[in-house]
Design a protein around this motif. Sequence first.
Motif, PDB file in Angstrom:
ATOM      1  N   LEU A  94     -13.405   6.729  28.817  1.00 50.15           N
ATOM      2  CA  LEU A  94     -13.655   7.555  27.638  1.00 50.15           C
ATOM      3  C   LEU A  94     -15.163   7.723  27.481  1.00 50.15           C
ATOM      4  O   LEU A  94     -15.913   6.747  27.510  1.00 50.15           O
ATOM      5  N   THR A  95     -15.596   8.981  27.331  1.00 44.82           N
ATOM      6  CA  THR A  95     -17.018   9.272  27.151  1.00 44.82           C
ATOM      7  C   THR A  95     -17.224   9.825  25.739  1.00 44.82           C
ATOM      8  O   THR A  95     -16.572  10.788  25.354  1.00 44.82           O
ATOM      9  N   TYR A  96     -18.132   9.198  24.995  1.00 46.75           N
ATOM     10  CA  TYR A  96     -18.411   9.581  23.613  1.00 46.75           C
ATOM     11  C   TYR A  96     -19.862  10.047  23.481  1.00 46.75           C
ATOM     12  O   TYR A  96     -20.737   9.567  24.188  1.00 46.75           O
ATOM     13  N   LEU A 110     -15.509  12.153  20.753  1.00 44.94           N
ATOM     14  CA  LEU A 110     -14.973  12.013  22.105  1.00 44.94           C
ATOM     15  C   LEU A 110     -15.280  13.280  22.888  1.00 44.94           C
ATOM     16  O   LEU A 110     -14.891  14.373  22.496  1.00 44.94           O
ATOM     17  N   LYS A 113     -12.098  12.457  28.415  1.00 41.86           N
ATOM     18  CA  LYS A 113     -11.097  11.406  28.587  1.00 41.86           C
ATOM     19  C   LYS A 113     -10.486  11.604  29.973  1.00 41.86           C
ATOM     20  O   LYS A 113      -9.847  12.627  30.222  1.00 41.86           O
TER      21      LYS A 113
END
Length: 185
Positions: A94-96, A110, A113
Amino acid sequence: MKRAFAVFAVGGVLLATACRAESATSPEALPTSATPPASSPSQGASVTPTPRVERRTVVQRRSIRYSTRRVTDPGLARGTTRVARHGVKGVLTLTYRVTFTDGRQTAKKLVRKVVTRAPVTRVVMVGTRVARRCDPNYSGCVPIASDVDCAGGGGNGPAYVSGTVRVIGSDIYDLDRDGDGIGCD
């Protein structure tokens, strides 16, 4: 004449000005024309600093549980199981986009994903074979029971043997009546 510099904060912005010093004995002495403005913090007025905003990309990894599939296997005895393939957990990335204001987190969104590694299903073999219990005194299968008789004969069972069997131990069911080593002939 020596030069001195004066630094002032106006509206959160630092200003530096060069000044001529009239006296060489005091480097802090400023000419009267270089006095700080009336709104400077030294005269009691408050200046609100501009907030420091910072954006970061944060990557988190989470595990994905694997599932289990049960498959019947007639080669295994009933009630037994065997693991044919071990399960492996997967990985979810997951990249935020995280925003910090003055060092405190104020927003988190977010961005992406992705399943980095898919989980591997665990496979368990479940036995379905009904085990026949055979008496070790005979070659061929003679069931273990309170009494065994030859099929088609005059015995009352409860178990029967169809076909001939060889006596390799003691003839506990008296299937070899003539003593030649072959029963139910």
